[in-house]
Design a protein around this motif. Structure first.
Motif, PDB file in Angstrom:
ATOM      1  N   LEU A 114      34.230  36.681  31.472  1.00  0.00           N
ATOM      2  CA  LEU A 114      35.441  37.013  30.578  1.00  0.00           C
ATOM      3  C   LEU A 114      35.561  36.253  29.439  1.00  0.00           C
ATOM      4  O   LEU A 114      35.985  36.474  28.094  1.00  0.00           O
ATOM      5  N   ARG A 115      35.172  34.738  29.658  1.00  0.00           N
ATOM      6  CA  ARG A 115      35.185  33.828  28.504  1.00  0.00           C
ATOM      7  C   ARG A 115      33.993  34.051  27.707  1.00  0.00           C
ATOM      8  O   ARG A 115      34.131  33.681  26.379  1.00  0.00           O
ATOM      9  N   ASN A 116      33.027  34.754  28.009  1.00  0.00           N
ATOM     10  CA  ASN A 116      31.841  34.966  27.263  1.00  0.00           C
ATOM     11  C   ASN A 116      32.108  36.611  26.478  1.00  0.00           C
ATOM     12  O   ASN A 116      31.206  36.888  25.867  1.00  0.00           O
ATOM     13  N   GLY A 117      33.288  37.235  26.777  1.00  0.00           N
ATOM     14  CA  GLY A 117      33.656  38.434  26.024  1.00  0.00           C
ATOM     15  C   GLY A 117      33.142  39.594  26.849  1.00  0.00           C
ATOM     16  O   GLY A 117      33.216  40.656  25.969  1.00  0.00           O
ATOM     17  N   LYS A 118      32.729  39.257  28.076  1.00  0.00           N
ATOM     18  CA  LYS A 118      32.436  40.652  28.931  1.00  0.00           C
ATOM     19  C   LYS A 118      33.609  40.705  30.135  1.00  0.00           C
ATOM     20  O   LYS A 118      34.105  40.002  30.777  1.00  0.00           O
ATOM     21  N   VAL A 119      33.607  42.348  30.193  1.00  0.00           N
ATOM     22  CA  VAL A 119      34.599  42.552  31.319  1.00  0.00           C
ATOM     23  C   VAL A 119      33.721  43.222  32.248  1.00  0.00           C
ATOM     24  O   VAL A 119      33.239  44.279  32.201  1.00  0.00           O
ATOM     25  N   ILE A 120      33.806  42.622  33.508  1.00  0.00           N
ATOM     26  CA  ILE A 120      32.960  43.067  34.587  1.00  0.00           C
ATOM     27  C   ILE A 120      33.705  43.209  35.862  1.00  0.00           C
ATOM     28  O   ILE A 120      34.521  42.492  36.346  1.00  0.00           O
ATOM     29  N   THR A 121      33.801  44.485  36.206  1.00  0.00           N
ATOM     30  CA  THR A 121      34.473  44.582  37.415  1.00  0.00           C
ATOM     31  C   THR A 121      33.802  45.209  38.860  1.00  0.00           C
ATOM     32  O   THR A 121      34.203  44.848  39.973  1.00  0.00           O
ATOM     33  N   ASN A 122      32.423  45.197  38.728  1.00  0.00           N
ATOM     34  CA  ASN A 122      31.549  45.688  39.965  1.00  0.00           C
ATOM     35  C   ASN A 122      30.797  44.375  40.338  1.00  0.00           C
ATOM     36  O   ASN A 122      29.610  44.956  40.703  1.00  0.00           O
ATOM     37  N   LEU A 123      30.933  43.159  39.877  1.00  0.00           N
ATOM     38  CA  LEU A 123      30.140  42.190  40.403  1.00  0.00           C
ATOM     39  C   LEU A 123      30.260  41.754  41.735  1.00  0.00           C
ATOM     40  O   LEU A 123      31.376  41.309  42.249  1.00  0.00           O
ATOM     41  N   THR A 124      29.282  42.093  42.600  1.00  0.00           N
ATOM     42  CA  THR A 124      29.220  41.880  44.009  1.00  0.00           C
ATOM     43  C   THR A 124      27.948  40.958  44.267  1.00  0.00           C
ATOM     44  O   THR A 124      26.763  41.698  44.112  1.00  0.00           O
ATOM     45  N   LEU A 125      28.004  40.104  44.847  1.00  0.00           N
ATOM     46  CA  LEU A 125      26.939  39.083  45.155  1.00  0.00           C
ATOM     47  C   LEU A 125      26.475  39.344  46.545  1.00  0.00           C
ATOM     48  O   LEU A 125      27.253  39.924  47.688  1.00  0.00           O
ATOM     49  N   ARG A 126      25.149  39.473  46.920  1.00  0.00           N
ATOM     50  CA  ARG A 126      24.804  39.733  48.295  1.00  0.00           C
ATOM     51  C   ARG A 126      24.857  38.480  49.044  1.00  0.00           C
ATOM     52  O   ARG A 126      24.700  37.241  48.527  1.00  0.00           O
ATOM     53  N   ARG A 127      25.377  38.669  50.236  1.00  0.00           N
ATOM     54  CA  ARG A 127      25.838  37.319  51.114  1.00  0.00           C
ATOM     55  C   ARG A 127      24.583  36.526  51.424  1.00  0.00           C
ATOM     56  O   ARG A 127      23.370  37.195  51.801  1.00  0.00           O
ATOM     57  N   VAL A 128      24.580  35.366  51.543  1.00  0.00           N
ATOM     58  CA  VAL A 128      23.572  34.183  51.880  1.00  0.00           C
ATOM     59  C   VAL A 128      23.503  33.881  53.440  1.00  0.00           C
ATOM     60  O   VAL A 128      24.425  33.815  53.994  1.00  0.00           O
ATOM     61  N   GLY A 129      22.402  34.480  53.692  1.00  0.00           N
ATOM     62  CA  GLY A 129      22.216  34.106  55.374  1.00  0.00           C
ATOM     63  C   GLY A 129      22.945  34.991  56.329  1.00  0.00           C
ATOM     64  O   GLY A 129      23.507  36.192  55.603  1.00  0.00           O
ATOM     65  N   THR A 130      23.392  34.589  57.265  1.00  0.00           N
ATOM     66  CA  THR A 130      24.259  35.382  58.178  1.00  0.00           C
ATOM     67  C   THR A 130      25.437  34.782  58.568  1.00  0.00           C
ATOM     68  O   THR A 130      26.226  35.029  59.249  1.00  0.00           O
ATOM     69  N   GLY A 131      25.588  33.533  57.960  1.00  0.00           N
ATOM     70  CA  GLY A 131      26.825  32.778  58.142  1.00  0.00           C
ATOM     71  C   GLY A 131      28.150  33.287  57.698  1.00  0.00           C
ATOM     72  O   GLY A 131      27.964  34.056  56.452  1.00  0.00           O
TER      73      GLY A 131
END
Length: 500
Positions: A248-265
């Motif tokens: 947002l501060r970079n001037g981009k509107v992103i709604t579908n940013l989803t990170l892959r979970r790390v490990g199994t914890g």
């Protein structure tokens, strides 16, 4: 998506990251002033002891017989640190680096455990507080203790600050942000020399050098937590929030940013068994890397600070000498950026080469007579050695952060910095080895540089290779290859979409 792909979407080095990195980088000026403070406030002027007839053997009468021929205001002139007390000046410098050592050991793992931002802000606050204690110290003992405590905070925040400049941006910018950090430290040394030239009373100088810390603390309060740290700790939702904020501060509107979970914890309950300092000893890959890096860091620090702290003992104005030993570093950083990004040089070969060149320059000082021309003299060769070791020191910061996974990066940097500070503790005493033989200090610097350069060749190259986030990626090369191929594919897709 993984974290590197997320930075591609958010912006690897957008306007917001530039502002955040600028604030963190400028803190290096403040830290350089604290590191070099003893060079000027501990200046040793020429003195003579007047023998008085009928003088008692009491300490007060002995002190009254001392007169200083130079117009210098320092801890030496205030507390008469000469003759048998002269060692206390070097001791104060060593106490600072002893504090830095402890700060590296404590703050590194602590920031890996509870977060970069709280550790950084706490350390900066107390460094400013103890810095004022230095300026107001009523006795040498209080001064020495305050320098120890300032060093403790300085070592901790220096480490975390460097890591933050790396973790706020994409990996392709790590070399640049790391180089800017070290370059600004060199500029800070030169600015401190100029400050000392205009502010001669040592208490006023200590106050002026410490005061900018208040401004930097206020500027850094609004910084977010490191998204890489959050991601490595399994706090995926918080990492996504920080990345969206950056976008947002970079001037981009992103709604579908989803990170892959790390490990199994589960988030907030990430497994800590593989993230402690103990892993640096038990993990076979990390154990070897840490042993080599610890010696390389030690050698870099010993040569770097040994040459810098010895600047005031060379002929000429101490202010000009300190400024020269700071400014001579500046050409080293463009050289670093050029060489470490070339496939035929990379991080490993560049670091080893600069260390060997630094050792060779120190060796050549032993072959040159004291009174020679300005072009080829002991001072000019020492400055060349400082330039080379500054380049190596800059590379080893960037290189080390790439050799450790995110979950243990601060702990790894902390342990390496610990050995680095051992060199810093010994450095103030190395120039005094001239009493044994004029070539002894440069012999120590020569051997340290050459041996560290040769050992550095045993480390793996990290150029154009993905940064490991977890120990699993470090132990399983297949994970790194998958990550690398995904990053390359993503970049190719982005390039194609931008050129349609």
């Amino acid at each position: 998506m993984d974290l590197e792909e997320a930075f591609q979407v958010v912006g690897e080095f957008g306007p917001y990251q530039k502002r955040a990195i600028a604030g963190l980088v400028l803190i290096q000026v403040y830290m350089a002033c604290q590191s070099m403070l003893i060079v000027l406030v501990g200046a040793v002027p020429q003195s003579q002891v007047e023998q008085r007839d009928g003088a008692s053997s009491g300490q007060q009468e002995a002190l009254q017989s001392v007169s200083f021929t130079d117009d210098v205001d320092s801890i030496v002139t205030e507390w008469f640190l000469i003759k048998q007390q002269a060692y206390k000046v070097s001791l104060a410098g060593s106490l600072f680096f002893a504090g830095v050592l402890v700060g590296n050991v404590v703050f590194g793992p602590l920031s890996d455990k509870i977060g970069r931002k709280p550790v950084f802000l706490t350390g900066l606050f107390f460094e400013v507080l103890f810095g004022y204690a230095t300026a107001l110290a009523p006795s040498y003992e209080v001064f020495a203790v305050s320098r120890l405590l300032v060093g403790l905070m300085n070592g901790g925040i220096g480490l975390v600050c460097f890591v933050l400049t790396q973790e706020y941006v994409g990996k392709s910018y790590w070399a640049m942000t790391g180089t800017l950090t070290n370059m600004t430290f060199a500029v800070g040394i030169a600015l401190f020399a100029a400050l000392g030239y205009y502010i001669r009373p040592w208490r006023d100088l200590a106050t002026a050098a410490n005061s900018p810390g208040i401004l930097f603390f206020l500027l850094c309060v609004t910084l977010p937590e490191s998204p890489r740290w959050l991601y490595s700790r399994g706090q995926t939702e918080r990492a996504e929030e920080v990345l969206r904020y950056m976008a947002l501060r970079n001037g981009k509107v992103i709604t579908n940013l989803t990170l892959r979970r790390v490990g199994t914890g589960k988030p907030g309950n990430h497994d800590d068994r593989g993230t402690g300092v103990l892993q640096l000893v038990t993990h076979p890959v990390l154990r070897w890397r840490t042993m080599v890096l610890m010696y390389v860091w030690y050698a870099c620090s010993l040569v770097y600070y040994g040459l810098t702290l010895g600047a005031s003992e060379t002929s000429g104005s101490r202010y000009v000498n300190v400024a020269m030993y700071g400014l001579v570093e500046l050409p080293a950083y463009p050289l670093c950026i050029y060489f470490i990004n070339k496939h035929w040089a990379g991080r490993r070969k560049s670091m080893a080469s600069f260390l060997c060149l630094a050792g060779s320059a120190c060796f050549c000082t032993m072959l040159v007579p004291e009174n020679t021309g300005a072009l080829l003299s002991v001072t000019s060769l020492a400055l060349l050695g400082k330039l080379m070791v500054s380049a190596a020191f800059n590379i080893v910061y960037v290189y080390t952060s790439e050799l450790y996974p995110t979950v243990i990066r601060n702990a790894g940097l902390g342990v390496c910095s610990m050995s680095c500070r051992v060199g810093g503790i010994l450095a103030p005493f190395v120039p005094s080895m001239r009493a044994l033989h004029s070539s002894m200090p440069f012999t120590v610097f020569c051997l340290s540089g050459l041996t560290a350069g040769c050992l550095g060749l045993l480390l793996p190259e990290t150029l154009n290779r993905p940064a490991a986030e977890t120990l699993e990626e470090l132990s399983n090369p297949a994970c790194s290859r998958v990550l690398e191929s995904k990053v390359h594919l993503y970049k190719d897709d982005q390039w194609k979409s931008n050129h349609k």
